[in-house]
Scaffold this motif. Structure first.
Motif, PDB file in Angstrom:
ATOM      1  N   LEU A 406      29.362  36.097  21.862  1.00  0.00           N
ATOM      2  CA  LEU A 406      29.278  37.538  22.082  1.00  0.00           C
ATOM      3  C   LEU A 406      30.676  38.151  22.154  1.00  0.00           C
ATOM      4  CD1 LEU A 406      26.399  37.727  24.711  1.00  0.00           C
ATOM      5  CD2 LEU A 406      26.267  38.166  22.253  1.00  0.00           C
ATOM      6  N   CYS A 472      26.379  44.556  22.529  1.00  0.00           N
ATOM      7  CA  CYS A 472      27.415  44.015  23.413  1.00  0.00           C
ATOM      8  C   CYS A 472      28.651  44.903  23.319  1.00  0.00           C
ATOM      9  CB  CYS A 472      27.757  42.578  23.025  1.00  0.00           C
ATOM     10  SG  CYS A 472      28.937  41.789  24.152  1.00  0.00           S
ATOM     11  N   PHE A 480      32.209  41.833  29.359  1.00  0.00           N
ATOM     12  CA  PHE A 480      31.244  42.230  28.344  1.00  0.00           C
ATOM     13  C   PHE A 480      29.962  42.706  29.012  1.00  0.00           C
ATOM     14  CE2 PHE A 480      33.557  38.999  25.656  1.00  0.00           C
ATOM     15  CZ  PHE A 480      34.178  39.955  24.865  1.00  0.00           C
ATOM     16  N   VAL A 482      25.994  43.501  28.090  1.00  0.00           N
ATOM     17  CA  VAL A 482      24.940  43.347  27.085  1.00  0.00           C
ATOM     18  C   VAL A 482      23.758  44.233  27.490  1.00  0.00           C
ATOM     19  CG1 VAL A 482      23.360  41.727  25.973  1.00  0.00           C
ATOM     20  CG2 VAL A 482      25.680  41.007  26.548  1.00  0.00           C
TER      21      VAL A 482
END
Length: 668
Positions: A406, A472, A480, A482
């Motif tokens: 990600l 993301c 990060f 999501v």
């Protein structure tokens, strides 16, 4: 976002290889991908050859959709047939036999993505059917009058078909086909929806399309004539120049604006359940205005895409008091009887994305690491669509995406893994649940946004899930975030642990022995067992929240509340009586103690919770003995693995029990 246990990819890979475990569901997905994307010669530059096969998430979503449709089970042949048919219908890009030369010329510069509801002309002929919501992305091959009439016809072709089809032109567009304003002529691209099909059985000759009001004319800013038209007709007016007094005196306007967002379908109950869609437009001055579609007009939104430029000729201008929308503007635009629409479609740019070592390592079949590790992966990169903000769309990514891969500005991500925690966030008025999902590379928290309430059925710790449509992005703290939005296109969530078809689909699972459970790292197992020691089973009935499957509790005030959804259950329909069952399962070698609730417990006990509750107490006690040695195929998940740190906090009685039965099917 980091690996949950701090392990390196190499350590994880070694653990996996030593155990020799392979998820049979993922193995079938890889097999299906190899069938739909046969081996081709590699590009000498290291790119995937053409990237012509379906994306990993497309295959998974299609397989799961078929499993949901066939709850009694599926075979590999059924799944592969469905996948092959769906993929061929979606990608009719083979060389047409008799496609008009004008279409061949336009196709060389055709770069935009297909609209979601697009169908091909060939598929209309094959099925002899066309739904009103279907979209035709067409090129005018010919425009002519029917002999002896004043009725105009358009002959339409598309980029994917060898056939053409005739459309009766709606009279509101006649001034655009007649000279000198004949913009609807050979070579012009149009988007069309809301069409009725007049089949050959209903009259002589080939099928034809009946007139539709819902036609959008495509413009190309690189063509001089189209650029002149846009500048002369649409750029003199702006949203700021609108005067309601002038509108009342018959003044008409034309606007040129970018589509910023397309709202979801609304049902206005206080207005007789009328349908409405709101489209947000931004003009060249940065001023925003709502463009409203009502009732059957809402299908027009199927022709639009965010980022496209919309040219509106003579829209109806209404005061916001008339339309009952909350906006700072005094007026909004509507699709009126004199309105005509032109569109400069947003062209999706592509960016070369490197395939990570993780993804090459965990894939089978077509994409894999070469035998000699020093040679690197056979495939190094793939082209993916990129929007104007730099976000890359991974919905057609050829490989499975993992948590460790990600990055910022990723959209359309799909993840497959086990739920290790889930709860509702209480510091916001929005309906947001945080769900922690773990795969072989690590774990990540995802924020699930719902429009009204939780709508995914029972999901709990240990359940194996597939979720698509994730985005993301980087936070201010350089972490990060999501996110997933229930109403977004491509948003999908399937709980495989509770999928009935999985138990009957041998191509998607392999049977495990109960003795293997303690040593296996897998979170979900399919086992064939019988009920044992039923005299010692624990059976009670409770009330459960129908939408989420978790137990409710009555507060001191008398209010019934769902601990999972953090909401009150205000009517009888929201609360159902269910079993809470703890029972011993056995096979030839081992016994385990497991728990379950809901439909699974009903299947094991072969009586509904309401019927059981109505039995006299002595009959309830005796009822268990009739079940001894009954055989079932069950899905078991580990709801108390050490690394989870907790069990289902909403069922405290289950805390000593490590295994949940998420699905059961009686063996005949």
């Amino acid at each position: 976002m980091t690996l949950s246990n701090g392990a390196s990819l190499m350590e994880i890979d070694n653990d996996r290889n030593q155990e020799g475990e392979e998820d049979p569901f993922l193995a079938f997905i890889e097999y299906a991908r190899s069938v739909l994307s046969p081996e081709e010669d590699d590009d000498p530059n290291g790119n995937e050859a053409g990237n012509t096969g379906p994306g990993w998430s497309w295959i998974v979503s299609r397989v799961l959709r078929t499993c949901i449709s066939y709850s009694s089970g599926v075979t590999a042949a059924i799944l592969l047939s469905d996948l092959s048919l769906a993929w061929s219908e979606q990608n009719r890009a083979g060389a047409p036999r008799k496609r008009a030369e004008i279409i061949n010329q336009l196709k060389r510069k055709h770069r935009r993505s297909k609209l979601p509801n697009t169908v091909t002309i060939d598929s209309i002929y094959e099925k002899n059917f066309l739904s009103l919501s279907s979209v035709l992305e067409a090129v005018i091959v010919d425009a002519f009058l029917l002999p002896g009439t004043n009725i105009y016809m358009l002959t339409l072709g598309d980029y994917w078909s060898s056939n053409t089809i005739d459309l009766y032109l709606h009279r509101r567009y006649y001034d655009l086909v007649e000279p000198p304003n004949g913009i609807l002529k050979k070579g012009r691209e149009v988007f069309v929806t809301g069409c009725y099909l007049r089949t050959a059985r209903e009259g002589p000759g080939r099928p034809r399309l009946l007139p539709t009001e819902y036609l959008v004319i495509l413009l190309d800013e690189d063509l001089d004539d189209d650029a002149i038209l846009i500048g002369a007709q649409f750029c003199s007016d702006s949203f700021s120049s609108i005067s309601l007094d002038a509108v009342k005196n018959g003044v008409s306007y034309s606007f040129y604006a970018r589509i910023e967002s397309i709202g979801s379908l609304e049902i206005l109950e206080n207005c007789g359940s009328i349908q409405r869609k709101q489209i947000t437009l931004v003009d060249n001055d940065g001023v925003k205005l709502k463009f409203l579609l009502w009732s059957e007009q809402v299908i027009l939104a199927n022709l639009f895409s965010v980022g496209s430029m919309l040219a509106l000729d003579r829209p109806y201008i209404a005061s916001t008091a008339e339309t009952a929308i909350e906006t700072s503007a005094d007026f909004c635009l509507e699709y009126g009887s004199a309105t005509q629409l032109y569109l400069v479609p947003f062209v999706q740019y592509e960016e070369q994305v490197c395939l990570s070592l993780t993804q090459n390592r965990y894939q089978g079949s077509k994409l894999h690491v070469a035998v000699d590790p020093t040679q690197g992966p056979r495939v190094s990169q793939v082209a993916l669509p990129c929007d104007s903000q730099g976000s890359i769309d991974y919905s057609n990514y050829p490989l499975q995406s993992f948590v460790v891969d990600l990055r910022d500005k990723m959209t359309g991500i799909s993840l497959y893994g086990v739920v290790t925690d889930v709860f509702r966030e209480t510091n916001t008025e929005e309906v947001i649940f945080s769900l922690k999902i773990e795969d072989v590379t690590g774990a990540v928290w995802a924020k699930l946004h719902f429009s009204k309430s939780w709508s995914l059925g029972r999901v709990s710790v240990g359940h194996m899930v597939y979720i698509s449509g994730l985005t993301c992005s980087k936070t201010k703290q350089n972490g990060f975030e999501v996110s997933w939005f229930e109403k977004d296109a491509g948003a999908n969530f399937v709980n495989l642990s509770c999928l009935p078809a999985l138990l009957n689909s041998s191509c998607l699972h392999k049977l495990s022995n109960l003795s293997d459970l303690s040593s296996s790292r897998s979170s979900m197992h399919i086992c064939q067992v019988w009920l044992d020691q039923v005299d010692h089973c624990h059976v009670t009935t409770r009330f459960s929240h129908a939408s989420c499957g978790h137990f409710v509790k009555e507060m001191p005030s008398g209010v019934v509340e769902c601990s999972f959804c953090q909401c009150q259950c205000n009517c009888d329909a929201e609360v159902v009586r269910v079993f809470y069952l703890k029972i011993t399962l056995a096979d030839e070698n081992t016994k385990i103690f497991a728990w379950c609730t809901g439909q699974t417990a009903t299947e094991l006990l072969q009586i509904s919770a309401d019927e059981f509750y109505e039995l006299p107490e002595d009959e309830q006690v005796m009822y268990h003995s009739s079940l001894e040695k009954d055989r079932f195929t069950v899905a078991l998940v580990n709801c108390k693995r050490q690394e989870y740190g907790s069990c289902d906090s909403l069922t405290p009685e289950a805390n000593p029990v490590s295994w949940e039965i998420t699905r059961a099917l009686k063996c005949e």
